[in-house]
Scaffold this active site. Structure first.
Site, short mmCIF file in Angstrom:
data_model
loop_
_atom_site.label_atom_id
_atom_site.label_comp_id
_atom_site.label_asym_id
_atom_site.label_seq_id
_atom_site.Cartn_x
_atom_site.Cartn_y
_atom_site.Cartn_z
N HIS A 25 -2.48 -9.61 -3.64
CA HIS A 25 -2.04 -8.75 -2.54
C HIS A 25 -1.66 -9.63 -1.36
O HIS A 25 -2.50 -9.97 -0.53
CB HIS A 25 -3.17 -7.78 -2.16
CG HIS A 25 -2.70 -6.64 -1.29
ND1 HIS A 25 -2.78 -5.33 -1.69
CD2 HIS A 25 -2.15 -6.63 -0.05
CE1 HIS A 25 -2.30 -4.55 -0.72
NE2 HIS A 25 -1.91 -5.33 0.28
N HIS A 27 1.75 -10.13 1.28
CA HIS A 27 3.06 -9.62 1.70
C HIS A 27 3.98 -10.75 2.16
O HIS A 27 3.59 -11.55 3.01
CB HIS A 27 2.90 -8.61 2.83
CG HIS A 27 2.28 -7.32 2.41
ND1 HIS A 27 3.03 -6.22 2.05
CD2 HIS A 27 0.98 -6.94 2.29
CE1 HIS A 27 2.22 -5.23 1.73
NE2 HIS A 27 0.97 -5.63 1.88
N ASP A 29 6.63 -10.57 4.10
CA ASP A 29 6.93 -10.49 5.53
C ASP A 29 5.68 -10.63 6.38
O ASP A 29 5.75 -10.56 7.61
CB ASP A 29 7.68 -9.20 5.87
CG ASP A 29 6.97 -7.95 5.38
OD1 ASP A 29 5.99 -8.07 4.63
OD2 ASP A 29 7.41 -6.84 5.76
N GLY A 186 3.24 0.79 3.76
CA GLY A 186 3.58 1.38 5.04
C GLY A 186 2.48 2.30 5.52
O GLY A 186 1.37 2.29 4.98
N HIS A 213 -0.82 1.08 -2.47
CA HIS A 213 -1.65 1.00 -1.26
C HIS A 213 -2.39 2.33 -1.10
O HIS A 213 -1.76 3.39 -0.95
CB HIS A 213 -0.77 0.77 -0.03
CG HIS A 213 -0.45 -0.66 0.24
ND1 HIS A 213 0.46 -1.36 -0.51
CD2 HIS A 213 -0.92 -1.53 1.18
CE1 HIS A 213 0.56 -2.61 -0.03
NE2 HIS A 213 -0.28 -2.73 1.00
N GLU A 216 -7.01 2.60 2.52
CA GLU A 216 -7.03 1.69 3.67
C GLU A 216 -7.06 2.53 4.94
O GLU A 216 -8.11 2.67 5.57
CB GLU A 216 -5.80 0.76 3.65
CG GLU A 216 -5.80 -0.27 4.78
CD GLU A 216 -4.52 -1.09 4.81
OE1 GLU A 216 -4.54 -2.15 5.46
OE2 GLU A 216 -3.50 -0.68 4.23
N ASP A 313 -3.68 -10.42 2.19
CA ASP A 313 -2.86 -9.33 2.69
C ASP A 313 -1.68 -9.89 3.49
O ASP A 313 -0.57 -9.94 2.98
CB ASP A 313 -3.68 -8.35 3.53
CG ASP A 313 -2.93 -7.04 3.80
OD1 ASP A 313 -1.96 -6.77 3.10
OD2 ASP A 313 -3.35 -6.29 4.70
#
Length: 375
Positions: A25, A27, A29, A186, A213, A216, A313
């Site tokens: 996991h 990302h 970006d 998102g 996702h 969370e 993350d």
């Protein structure tokens, strides 16, 4: 369930960076180098909140430390802003792999949302191709330094948008070009996976793996929808599954719990939880349990036999790496090398690879840890 409370450090001479690791996991970006952001922003005239790498890195971690997933996600306006051309995507992806390799990662799945990188005229397919080119260059760079790493793309759809079927088809279209799975990401609250049921049904028909996702910013309903509507093989974060575990009683040595139906299902099926301790703290995902890493329900889930994995993350926003996350957990919960190895083997079992490749990867993890112990 027993629980140790003594502080523990890794054995003398062993650093977390030296451990072979799996990243599930992470990302794209959320893992840019601050200097790269400055360089790319200068090329397009994008104003930044700081003009040095150190100051910019500090801005990201401070801004992300909000206690809110929505506020945390606002920092991505900056990173995605400099990732709108093929050249920038390739550079970011290449450096991403270089940084994973430097942290001892031997297999990484890199998730990102192609639909967020189209403002300069790229097509969805061109974005995937540009990222894949960068990932392959990063793998070559790592090999030149003596580090073997394998990576795959997790193509992600934004859950508040309406392009999930289109993005699912994009992922399947590139399954022979580096894409290993699908995700939605998102703002979670108010956007259940059920809203993307058509895309998930298509992916299931194509025998294409998904991670979602869930658990969370939202709780058990989000997790249930990820499993039922999203056909999720893994839960992105999933930390709030602990809401389905009731502490019945405690004494000096043991904690006695009642595990709810949903949590029991996740445990019995071995569905991996992609836990990210520092991020979960920053976004308020663990606020029901406390405001420190030691309050994270990670250890509760681990001791109960859930398939827990450790992930960064967003390395930029959390100022972290997998090695740092492992060290934080080791200090908080007195974990030793056997525990840290188990977390990697859990991740191997959940990786979106063939069974044969996962067997090879498990052997590499076991050999790596054995060599550290022998040395």
């Amino acid at each position: 369930m027993s629980h140790e409370t003594a502080t523990h450090r890794l054995p003398s001479g062993v650093s977390a960076e030296s451990l072979p690791k799996i990243s599930l996991h992470d990302h794209l970006d959320g893992g840019l180098r601050p200097q790269t952001i400055i360089d790319l922003a200068a090329e397009i005239g994008l104003a930044l909140p700081a003009d040095t790498a150190d100051a910019l890195g500090e801005w990201f971690t401070t801004s992300a430390n909000s206690g809110s997933l929505v506020d945390y996600l606002k920092t991505f306006d900056v990173t995605t802003g400099v990732m709108q051309t093929a050249a920038s995507l390739t550079r970011v992806a290449r450096e991403f792999v270089q940084d994973l390799a430097a942290d001892g990662v031997i297999y990484g799945e890199i998730r990102w949302a192609p639909e967020q990188h189209l403002t300069k005229g790229l097509t969805l397919d061109e974005t995937v191709e540009a990222v894949q080119a960068g990932l392959e260059l990063g793998v070559e760079d790592a090999a030149a330094t003596g580090h073997t790493i394998r990576v795959g793309q997790l193509v992600t759809a934004m859950r508040h948008a309406d392009r999930s079927r289109e993005i699912a088809e994009l992922a399947v279209r590139h399954r022979e070009n580096g894409v290993v799975g699908f995700d939605i990401a998102g703002a979670e609250l108010g956007f259940l996976p059920a809203q993307h049921a058509e895309a998930f049904r298509y992916l299931a028909e194509q025998c294409f793996p998904t991670t979602v996702h869930a658990g969370e910013a939202a709780g058990l309903d989000s997790i249930r929808s990820a499993l039922v509507d999203g056909h999720a093989l893994r839960l992105g974060h999933g930390v709030r599954l602990a809401e389905d575990i009731e502490i019945d009683s405690q004494d000096d040595q043991n904690t006695y719990v009642v595990v709810g139906q949903l949590a029991q299902w996740v445990k019995d099926r071995g569905i991996a939880l992609e836990l990210s301790p520092s991020s979960n703290l920053q976004t308020g995902a663990i606020e029901a349990w406390g405001d420190d890493i030691a309050d994270h329900p990670f250890d509760l889930l681990y001791q109960l036999g859930f398939n827990v994995t450790v992930n960064p993350d967003n390395r930029l926003m959390s100022g972290t790496t997998i090695s740092r996350e492992l060290a934080l957990l080791s200090d908080a919960f007195a974990y030793d090398l056997d525990d840290l190895e188990q977390f990697q083997l859990n991740a191997v079992s959940a990786a979106f690879l063939s069974l044969e490749d996962r067997v090879d990867l498990a052997l590499a993890i076991e050999e790596g840890f054995e060599n550290l112990t022998r040395d």
